[in-house]
Design a protein around this motif. Sequence first.
Motif, PDB file in Angstrom:
ATOM      1  N   PRO A   1      20.403  -4.246  -9.468  1.00 17.83           N
ATOM      2  CA  PRO A   1      19.851  -4.778  -8.202  1.00 17.83           C
ATOM      3  C   PRO A   1      20.396  -4.026  -6.998  1.00 17.83           C
ATOM      4  N   ILE A   2      21.690  -3.611  -7.055  1.00 16.80           N
ATOM      5  CA  ILE A   2      22.271  -2.873  -5.927  1.00 16.80           C
ATOM      6  C   ILE A   2      21.631  -1.487  -5.828  1.00 16.80           C
ATOM      7  N   VAL A   3      21.396  -0.889  -6.996  1.00 17.53           N
ATOM      8  CA  VAL A   3      20.714   0.418  -7.015  1.00 17.53           C
ATOM      9  C   VAL A   3      19.379   0.294  -6.294  1.00 17.53           C
ATOM     10  N   ALA A   4      18.602  -0.758  -6.671  1.00 22.27           N
ATOM     11  CA  ALA A   4      17.275  -0.931  -6.070  1.00 22.27           C
ATOM     12  C   ALA A   4      17.384  -1.157  -4.570  1.00 22.27           C
ATOM     13  N   GLU A   5      18.416  -1.896  -4.183  1.00 22.13           N
ATOM     14  CA  GLU A   5      18.577  -2.221  -2.767  1.00 22.13           C
ATOM     15  C   GLU A   5      18.849  -0.973  -1.928  1.00 22.13           C
ATOM     16  N   TRP A   6      19.697  -0.063  -2.463  1.00 27.09           N
ATOM     17  CA  TRP A   6      20.112   1.105  -1.691  1.00 27.09           C
ATOM     18  C   TRP A   6      19.232   2.340  -1.898  1.00 27.09           C
ATOM     19  N   PHE A   7      18.352   2.275  -2.937  1.00 28.57           N
ATOM     20  CA  PHE A   7      17.648   3.482  -3.348  1.00 28.57           C
ATOM     21  C   PHE A   7      16.902   4.141  -2.181  1.00 28.57           C
ATOM     22  N   THR A   8      16.266   3.300  -1.343  1.00 26.89           N
ATOM     23  CA  THR A   8      15.509   3.874  -0.219  1.00 26.89           C
ATOM     24  C   THR A   8      16.118   3.491   1.125  1.00 26.89           C
ATOM     25  N   ALA A   9      17.429   3.222   1.110  1.00 22.13           N
ATOM     26  CA  ALA A   9      18.094   2.912   2.383  1.00 22.13           C
ATOM     27  C   ALA A   9      18.061   4.121   3.297  1.00 22.13           C
ATOM     28  N   GLU A  10      18.116   3.850   4.604  1.00 26.28           N
ATOM     29  CA  GLU A  10      17.919   4.933   5.569  1.00 26.28           C
ATOM     30  C   GLU A  10      18.974   6.029   5.423  1.00 26.28           C
ATOM     31  N   SER A  11      20.266   5.626   5.268  1.00 29.56           N
ATOM     32  CA  SER A  11      21.329   6.632   5.209  1.00 29.56           C
ATOM     33  C   SER A  11      21.170   7.506   3.963  1.00 29.56           C
TER      34      SER A  11
END
Lengths: 268, 301
Positions: free
Chosen positions: B53-63
């Motif tokens: 779930p964390i992978v999915a959350e950060w996968f397209t994060a802006e940074s």
Amino acid sequence: MTIAAEKISPVPAEPLVRARNVHKSFGSNEVLKGIDLDVMPGEVVVILGPSGSGKSTFLRCINHLEAIDRGSIVVADEQIGYELRNGRLHKLSDRAIAVQRRKIGMVFQQFNLYPHMTALENIIEAPVGVHKQNRREAQAYAMELLSRIGLTEKAHAYPRQLSGGQQQRVAIARALAIKPKLMLFDEPTSALDPELVGEVLATMRDLADQGLTMIVVTHEIGFAREAADRVVFMDGGVVVEQGRPEVVLSNPSHPRTRLFLSRFIQRG
Amino acid sequence: MTERTISPSMDLRDVANAHQPIEWGRWLLWAFVLVVAANFAWIVAWNPNFGWPIVAEWFTAESILKGLSVTLGLTVVAMIIGTAIGLMLAIARMSNDTLFSSLAGLFIWFFRGTPLLVQLIFWYNLSTLFPQISIAVPFGPTLVSWNTNDLITPMTAAIAGLSLNEAAYMAEIIRGGLLSVDKGQVEATDAFGMTRGRALRRIIIPQAMRSIIPPTGNQLISMIKATSLVSVIAMADLLYSVQAVYNRTFEVIPMLMVAVIWYLVITSILNVGQGFIERYYARGERGATDVRANVRMEEPA
């Protein structure tokens, strides 16, 4: 039917090619030991001789693919590879040598067609890229050449899709496309299967009939007999004997010529 | 019976109608490998330590996307500059002129012989070695001069380091490709009075491309990963951005998975692209066999 671009006057005044005392060594091996040869415009000269006699090397010296060590070669009044300035002979730059070569067509033993280009692209490459001809005109002339060698339907085939004989005929058309004053053939049928030799020789015979100036290095005695104006027999880096084909081939005066021809006839 | 027989017991049967034996061993092996692979995928997918779930959350994060664009941008720029310089080096190295060939040899020797990481740090700290960079007549007056610190930013240091290193490797790859082209081709271009440049551009390089492309694909993929080294000179590439996150959140594995998946996605796209390019440069080879068959039919010997 005239493939040769230059119309040649029936009474030639000056030789087109003049070679004098041409010497060439590879390391310590002297391959050419003083060759003298004149070729008249429109003349078809066939050079025969055993392998290692220097005949291919001499042919490659004529368009400076090999630089000669001594002597001189003049084609159409230009000394190949050199230039006379203020009474002294100067070596030409690569670019200037490239310009000199543009009036000489060459056909190789291994065809050397550009494998990534179609037959048509092969033929127009030099006319468009080197001689700066209009692409459409060059294509039209290329199609004319292809139809003369009977390969119109192969215009868009790549070399690997053609038989050896077809490739060599395209290579001949490619050399003709630059409208050369002189054509050099370096063993054009030696890499071909026996059944494909005939079609290439037939194309060359047509060119000879049209008055193109040709120097042909070959082992095809039959072609020499039928198409040559003059046969030159080379051995050991020198011209041993030359003359009309019926004289040199049927009644050779030199024992080495006789030996060479008898071996050929025995081999069939 | 119309067929002739070799021996009374054996008819001459057409092999086209023969039965294929069923290869039980191969099928079993396939089944076994598939089961093991499916099991492994299942274990990875349901292992909470991967933190999907964390992978999915950060996968397209802006940074992360910003870091990805730095990685891609650096790769493209360094690869283009590296290939261009590499091509010049390869030609210089093959030249008959001793000056050119030994200068190219020296360049290749140095940049292949030292670690990329060291080169990057040197470029970044160039100002400590040469505070001023000037264009001048050797031993003579200075024409133009710059402050090195103004020229060398993390970005320029990264581009210089990556592309000069890449140039050294590309030079050898391109030289290998040029050497693979048949000598007769060079001879043909000479005989037709082509200039060196035109012969290279039209005849030699297009044929050399066939053997240049596969190792260049390798280089490109290594380059994507080599860009992660620029994090030492404070460039925020993909890996650096991921590290910046897990230094705060301590979710090391999930964040590294984000980077790993992005690297794999880029590499897969590049592989597909390489396939297309290889097919383009193989165009003279294609269909050689079937067309030849037609030729034979058209011209009975």
